[in-house]
Design a protein around this motif. Structure first.
Motif, PDB file in Angstrom:
ATOM      1  N   LEU A 156       0.501  -0.872   0.025  1.00 18.19           N
ATOM      2  CA  LEU A 156      -0.064   0.024  -0.224  1.00 18.19           C
ATOM      3  C   LEU A 156       0.723   1.209  -0.130  1.00 18.19           C
ATOM      4  CD1 LEU A 156      -2.932   0.748  -0.130  1.00 18.19           C
ATOM      5  CD2 LEU A 156      -2.961   0.734   2.288  1.00 18.19           C
ATOM      6  N   GLN A 157       1.499   1.142   0.445  1.00 19.02           N
ATOM      7  CA  GLN A 157       2.645   1.949   0.582  1.00 19.02           C
ATOM      8  C   GLN A 157       4.143   2.655  -0.569  1.00 19.02           C
ATOM      9  OE1 GLN A 157       5.186   0.691   4.172  1.00 19.02           O
ATOM     10  NE2 GLN A 157       4.018   2.071   5.747  1.00 19.02           N
ATOM     11  N   LEU A 158       3.902   1.364  -1.534  1.00 17.84           N
ATOM     12  CA  LEU A 158       4.088   1.446  -2.751  1.00 17.84           C
ATOM     13  C   LEU A 158       3.654   2.150  -3.553  1.00 17.84           C
ATOM     14  CD1 LEU A 158       6.213  -1.750  -2.836  1.00 17.84           C
ATOM     15  CD2 LEU A 158       7.516   0.139  -3.059  1.00 17.84           C
ATOM     16  N   ARG A 159       1.976   1.207  -3.594  1.00 23.13           N
ATOM     17  CA  ARG A 159       1.062   2.220  -4.510  1.00 23.13           C
ATOM     18  C   ARG A 159       1.086   4.014  -4.084  1.00 23.13           C
ATOM     19  NH1 ARG A 159      -1.314  -2.545  -3.426  1.00 23.13           N
ATOM     20  NH2 ARG A 159      -2.840  -1.733  -2.136  1.00 23.13           N
ATOM     21  N   ALA A 160       0.996   4.116  -2.752  1.00 21.43           N
ATOM     22  CA  ALA A 160       1.060   6.079  -2.354  1.00 21.43           C
ATOM     23  C   ALA A 160       2.507   6.717  -3.366  1.00 21.43           C
ATOM     24  CB  ALA A 160       0.971   5.796  -1.368  1.00 21.43           C
ATOM     25  N   GLY A 161       3.699   5.473  -3.500  1.00 20.21           N
ATOM     26  CA  GLY A 161       4.703   6.559  -3.545  1.00 20.21           C
ATOM     27  C   GLY A 161       5.645   6.549  -2.576  1.00 20.21           C
ATOM     28  N   ASP A 162       5.690   6.137  -1.501  1.00 20.91           N
ATOM     29  CA  ASP A 162       6.173   6.044  -0.529  1.00 20.91           C
ATOM     30  C   ASP A 162       7.469   5.072  -0.053  1.00 20.91           C
ATOM     31  OD1 ASP A 162       7.707   7.542   1.927  1.00 20.91           O
ATOM     32  OD2 ASP A 162       5.306   7.505   3.452  1.00 20.91           O
ATOM     33  N   SER A 163       8.466   5.122  -0.825  1.00 23.36           N
ATOM     34  CA  SER A 163       9.221   4.447  -0.378  1.00 23.36           C
ATOM     35  C   SER A 163      10.098   3.817  -0.162  1.00 23.36           C
ATOM     36  CB  SER A 163       9.825   4.455  -2.247  1.00 23.36           C
ATOM     37  OG  SER A 163       9.300   4.364  -3.497  1.00 23.36           O
ATOM     38  N   ALA A 164       9.968   5.144   0.452  1.00 25.72           N
ATOM     39  CA  ALA A 164      10.520   5.326   2.184  1.00 25.72           C
ATOM     40  C   ALA A 164      10.163   3.884   2.688  1.00 25.72           C
ATOM     41  CB  ALA A 164      11.802   5.935   3.003  1.00 25.72           C
ATOM     42  N   ALA A 165       9.373   4.352   3.273  1.00 28.12           N
ATOM     43  CA  ALA A 165       8.593   4.247   4.629  1.00 28.12           C
ATOM     44  C   ALA A 165       8.167   2.068   3.875  1.00 28.12           C
ATOM     45  CB  ALA A 165       7.198   4.649   4.890  1.00 28.12           C
ATOM     46  N   ALA A 166       7.886   1.778   2.751  1.00 32.56           N
ATOM     47  CA  ALA A 166       7.906   0.787   2.843  1.00 32.56           C
ATOM     48  C   ALA A 166       8.924  -0.119   2.881  1.00 32.56           C
ATOM     49  CB  ALA A 166       7.548   0.436   0.649  1.00 32.56           C
ATOM     50  N   TYR A 167      10.223   0.022   2.675  1.00 31.50           N
ATOM     51  CA  TYR A 167      11.157   0.094   2.833  1.00 31.50           C
ATOM     52  C   TYR A 167      11.879  -0.476   4.165  1.00 31.50           C
ATOM     53  CZ  TYR A 167      16.537  -1.476   3.149  1.00 31.50           C
ATOM     54  OH  TYR A 167      17.445  -1.914   3.158  1.00 31.50           O
ATOM     55  N   GLU A 168      11.124   0.488   5.397  1.00 36.40           N
ATOM     56  CA  GLU A 168      11.916   0.355   6.020  1.00 36.40           C
ATOM     57  C   GLU A 168      10.639  -0.595   6.928  1.00 36.40           C
ATOM     58  OE1 GLU A 168      13.109   1.645   9.639  1.00 36.40           O
ATOM     59  OE2 GLU A 168      14.232   2.045   7.393  1.00 36.40           O
ATOM     60  N   THR A 169       9.944  -0.991   6.457  1.00 35.38           N
ATOM     61  CA  THR A 169       8.528  -1.540   7.117  1.00 35.38           C
ATOM     62  C   THR A 169       8.724  -2.800   6.543  1.00 35.38           C
ATOM     63  OG1 THR A 169       6.692  -0.310   6.816  1.00 35.38           O
ATOM     64  CG2 THR A 169       6.144  -2.644   6.407  1.00 35.38           C
ATOM     65  N   LEU A 170       9.432  -3.394   5.481  1.00 32.55           N
ATOM     66  CA  LEU A 170       9.812  -4.404   5.376  1.00 32.55           C
ATOM     67  C   LEU A 170      11.084  -4.561   5.984  1.00 32.55           C
ATOM     68  CD1 LEU A 170       8.925  -4.400   0.946  1.00 32.55           C
ATOM     69  CD2 LEU A 170       8.205  -5.833   3.202  1.00 32.55           C
TER      70      LEU A 170
END
Length: 397
Positions: free
Chosen positions: A224-238
């Motif tokens: 969901l974060q990637l679809r929203a364009g928030d790659s930094a948050a998505a990377y930190e989540t993973l």
């Protein structure tokens, strides 16, 4: 005309004798019926032990007719009907029990539970749901909640399923945190498909807090974060997920690679993936590494340059074959990128044959029922089990 008292004196003894004879006949009939009922009951048990269900049912029906007030006979008969698949007759028996005003509370609850089982066995989920809800506050409460949970999950009523799982969790008999997290993720998917991204985000964050070691909430949140364009948050989540659920990395390696490239943290992601690959080689982790411009080993300058130029580093598949010599998937994908002098005559048919042979090896297999699918399922469509699919493909099991 004078009344003759002698007839009266003779009539009293005669009436007494006739009354005594009548009472004896009634007693004999009563004893006969009482003897017949147990005989029919034990005859039914004997048939049941010998797995002669038809004869057992006939014997129990006879016993019920002789003694219609016996609850145990009704329960035995209803259970036999259900086991034979005669659900309508089982329902009638248990509904008859519930209609009796002299039934004790314990037997009434037992009959209600048996009626719910009849509806479940017949596949009448709406009627089973209503019957199970009436068992709240009884000794069958926990069993009824489990059945309701299965009904709601099968019908994809995720809000009701989460509410029931929350009650089961509060009972303290087992932990349902991971299952509740799945329910929240399913609700988030529904909200996301309807364009309600904020509600989906809130549900996924709640699921992550509820089951921090479960991989699915974090994977769905990162998507969901990637679809929203928030790659930094998505990377930190993973990245955090890789610390608590490293064995699930093949499921989110591609997402991690995509998030790392968007967040400009490719070097960090490359080191993380390479370390995990060294511990447990996987074709999915390998391809994420190759997409980042590196093979599974440190000496990957040639592959890195090729990847930067837009050509996949095919030698990574050769190195994977060193770790997994029997990997038909790696061999097929390496061959698809090789060029041969007689490419038109031999390469294409050989490649098709290898691809077809490798396709079943790319599936995921349920550990509970063996159901195979090309995609990974959190909820098995075959046996309805949760988290029964290993994160590795069939070839790597």
């Amino acid at each position: 005309m004078d009344f003759d008292l002698s007839w009266l004196l003779l009539g009293f003894p005669a009436a007494f004798v006739l009354g005594w004879l009548a009472s004896r006949l009634d007693l004999r009939q009563l004893r006969l019926e009482n003897r017949q009922a147990p005989k029919a009951y034990f005859r039914g048990l004997n048939y049941l032990l010998n797995e002669q269900q038809d004869q057992a049912i006939d014997a129990f029906i006879e016993a019920v007719q002789n003694d219609p007030d016996t609850q145990e006979l009704h329960f035995a008969l209803g259970n036999l009907f259900r086991r034979r698949g005669e659900y309508q007759r089982a329902v009638r028996v248990h509904e008859h029990l519930l209609s009796r005003g002299d039934l004790s509370r314990a037997d009434r609850e037992r009959a209600q539970h048996a009626l719910a089982q009849d509806f479940l066995s017949a596949g009448l989920l709406d009627r089973a749901e209503a019957a199970l809800q009436k068992l709240e506050g009884t000794k069958f409460e926990n069993e009824a909640r489990l059945a309701l949970l299965a009904i709601y999950e099968r019908s994809r009523e995720w809000a009701q399923a989460e509410a029931v799982a929350q009650k089961l969790d509060a009972a303290g008999q087992a932990s349902y945190a991971t299952r509740r997290a799945h329910h929240l993720c399913e609700q988030a998917l529904e909200h996301s498909s309807q364009g309600a991204a904020e509600q989906a985000l809130a549900l996924l964050k709640q699921a992550c807090e509820l089951a921090p070691e479960a991989p699915r909430p974090a994977i769905d949140l990162a998507a969901l974060q990637l679809r929203a364009g928030d790659s930094a948050a998505a990377y930190e989540t993973l990245r955090r997920l890789s610390e608590v659920a490293p064995m699930a990395l093949p499921l989110y390696a591609a997402q991690l690679q995509q998030a790392a490239q968007g967040a400009r943290r490719t070097d960090e992601a490359r080191a993380l993936l390479r370390a995990r690959y060294a511990q447990s080689p996987s074709i999915d982790v390998l391809e994420a590494l190759m997409a980042l411009g590196s093979g599974p080993d440190e000496e990957a300058s040639e592959e890195s340059a090729a990847s930067t130029a837009g050509t996949p580093p095919r030698h990574g598949y050769l190195r994977h074959l060193q770790h997994q010599p029997a990997s038909l998937v790696a061999a097929s994908r390496w061959l698809s990128q090789e060029k041969f002098s007689d490419d038109d005559r031999t390469h294409a048919p050989v490649q098709r044959a290898l691809d077809q042979a490798a396709r079943p090896l790319l599936r995921y297999r349920c550990a509970a029922c063996g159901f195979e699918a090309h995609q990974h399922f959190w909820h098995c469509p075959g046996c309805q089990a949760w988290d029964s699919y290993p994160p590795r493909r069939v070839e790597e099991l």
